[in-house]
Design a protein around this motif. Structure first.
Motif, mmCIF file in Angstrom:
data_model
loop_
_atom_site.group_PDB
_atom_site.id
_atom_site.type_symbol
_atom_site.label_atom_id
_atom_site.label_comp_id
_atom_site.label_asym_id
_atom_site.label_seq_id
_atom_site.Cartn_x
_atom_site.Cartn_y
_atom_site.Cartn_z
ATOM 1 N N SER A 326 0.837 -1.201 0.000
ATOM 2 C CA SER A 326 0.000 0.000 0.000
ATOM 3 C C SER A 326 0.873 1.252 0.000
ATOM 4 N N SER A 327 1.964 1.193 0.745
ATOM 5 C CA SER A 327 2.870 2.346 0.798
ATOM 6 C C SER A 327 3.493 2.598 -0.568
ATOM 7 N N TYR A 328 3.845 1.540 -1.284
ATOM 8 C CA TYR A 328 4.427 1.714 -2.616
ATOM 9 C C TYR A 328 3.403 2.310 -3.583
ATOM 10 N N ARG A 329 2.147 1.885 -3.463
ATOM 11 C CA ARG A 329 1.103 2.469 -4.313
ATOM 12 C C ARG A 329 0.948 3.962 -4.026
ATOM 13 N N ILE A 330 1.037 4.326 -2.762
ATOM 14 C CA ILE A 330 0.927 5.738 -2.394
ATOM 15 C C ILE A 330 2.087 6.534 -2.983
ATOM 16 N N VAL A 331 3.295 5.977 -2.898
ATOM 17 C CA VAL A 331 4.482 6.657 -3.424
ATOM 18 C C VAL A 331 4.354 6.865 -4.925
ATOM 19 N N VAL A 332 3.978 5.810 -5.652
ATOM 20 C CA VAL A 332 3.844 5.905 -7.105
ATOM 21 C C VAL A 332 2.764 6.916 -7.480
ATOM 22 N N ASP A 333 1.622 6.856 -6.801
ATOM 23 C CA ASP A 333 0.532 7.787 -7.095
ATOM 24 C C ASP A 333 0.954 9.225 -6.824
ATOM 25 N N TYR A 334 1.624 9.443 -5.703
ATOM 26 C CA TYR A 334 2.038 10.807 -5.370
ATOM 27 C C TYR A 334 3.005 11.359 -6.413
ATOM 28 N N LEU A 335 4.015 10.564 -6.759
ATOM 29 C CA LEU A 335 5.008 11.035 -7.723
ATOM 30 C C LEU A 335 4.388 11.285 -9.099
ATOM 31 N N ASN A 336 3.440 10.450 -9.493
ATOM 32 C CA ASN A 336 2.794 10.644 -10.794
ATOM 33 C C ASN A 336 1.898 11.873 -10.827
ATOM 34 N N ASN A 337 1.405 12.281 -9.683
ATOM 35 C CA ASN A 337 0.445 13.380 -9.634
ATOM 36 C C ASN A 337 0.948 14.592 -8.864
ATOM 37 N N VAL A 338 2.253 14.672 -8.626
ATOM 38 C CA VAL A 338 2.779 15.763 -7.810
ATOM 39 C C VAL A 338 2.461 17.114 -8.421
ATOM 40 N N GLY A 339 2.414 17.202 -9.737
ATOM 41 C CA GLY A 339 2.098 18.468 -10.389
ATOM 42 C C GLY A 339 0.673 18.922 -10.158
#
Length: 356
Positions: A326-339
């Motif tokens: 779950s933490s990895y999914r959060i990291v990937v989602d955050y980085l993809n949508n940081v903008g």
């Protein structure tokens, strides 16, 4: 735990006293005592495995099965990195000098990295986790962590930032090389101290001897594959242990001041799991507790966790804990949508209180 009357003190005093009360409780329970036996066992096991890998490499000789040893070596060096991390935080010995020398030996002599470079960088991170103007871990050139980072990039950089989450784990395979390069660059500064010059000699000697030994033992193709695989696995697993701890948690805007307890808890994330998770992540899965008590020995973090969690619940402080994937999914989602994230990604709880 506190003798302060909330009705008679200012909010600043209340917030400042929260960590003091928690620390006093932890000290009274003896949870900051050193666990030298644990660390001696860990270091002895790591040394035995490294010797076994060296012997195995000589016995195997010219064989593609050497790549199995490359993976084992990488995973063992990850454990050595955790030990160096703990020693740099002075978790092993009472003596600061013994901790520092142990970190330098493990980091420079075994890993081929600069302990002084890493300690300087890591201390800045601990002092201001996820603060955009102070934490070096959110000031990377490759990845964008804030909307402002995305805006400043050229078109290709913005395109990459929108997809950087998917590139994150492949990029971790290069982390081992990046750590070696950053260490050497730090040690080669013109204003480097004499101790750092010595560290530079140790790091270069370790890297040179290691590479030379691999190429003397194996043909060029197998030696190159061995080194490439070892560095890739090392970077991936080490980065995967550090990645879930803060990425995707609230960012603290530049210049914002927070009390110590909230700063460390609100910007950190724990990872649920058992003994295997503890081993694979080197105790970094108890990131909240580690940030609150950096010198606490690794095996004690599990014991203090329920105390910290209950204390945070008592005082209305959000305590984040999720599963590893779950933490990895959060990291990937955050980085993809940081903008797309809010321009002000963190609302200071102190400001919210004063506004009331």
């Amino acid at each position: 735990m506190s003798d302060l009357d909330p009705g008679r003190v200012r909010p600043q005093q209340q917030y400042a006293s929260l960590y003091t009360d928690l620390l006093r409780t932890v000290q009274e329970l003896g949870l900051l005592r050193r666990r030298r036996g644990y660390y001696y066992t860990r270091m002895s096991c790591a040394a035995a495995v490294l010797v076994g890998i060296a012997v195995g490499a000589v016995v195997l000789g010219d064989s593609w099965f050497q790549l199995v040893l490359a993976v084992v070596l990488a995973l063992t060096l990850v454990q050595v990195a955790f030990l160096s991390h703990d020693s740099a935080h002075r978790q092993i010995f009472d003596s600061a000098a013994r901790n520092d020398w142990t970190a330098r030996i493990l980091s420079g002599g075994v890993l081929g990295m600069s302990a002084t470079w890493w300690r300087t960088k890591h201390n800045r991170h601990h002092g201001a986790p996820n603060q955009v103007d102070k934490d070096p871990d959110v000031q990377m050139k490759v990845l964008a962590f804030t909307p402002d980072d995305v805006v400043r990039r050229k078109p290709f950089g913005r395109w990459l930032a929108d997809r950087q989450g998917w590139f994150f784990f492949p990029l971790l395979t290069l982390e081992g090389v990046a750590l070696h390069v950053s260490s050497i660059q730090h040690l080669m500064r013109r204003d480097a101290s004499k101790a750092e010059r010595v560290d530079l000699g140790v790091v270069i000697a370790r890297l040179t001897l290691y590479v030379a030994a691999v190429y003397l033992l194996l043909p060029v193709d197998k030696a190159t594959a061995f080194l490439g695989l070892q560095l890739a696995v090392f970077g991936l697993f080490l980065g995967a242990a550090f990645a879930p701890n803060h990425k995707g948690m609230p960012l603290v805007p530049a210049g914002m001041k927070l009390d110590f307890l909230r700063r460390q808890v609100l910007t950190s994330r724990n990872i649920r799991g058992g003994v295997i998770t503890d081993f694979a992540m080197g105790g970094l899965n108890y990131q909240i507790e580690h940030h609150l008590f950096p010198s606490m020995p690794r095996p004690t973090l599990r014991r203090v966790r329920p105390i910290v969690r209950e204390y945070c619940e008592l005082h209305g402080i959000s305590y984040t804990e999720v599963g590893l994937f779950s933490s990895y999914r959060i990291v990937v989602d955050y980085l993809n949508n940081v903008g797309l994230r809010a321009r002000d990604p963190f609302e200071c709880p102190l400001v919210a209180t004063y506004r009331k």
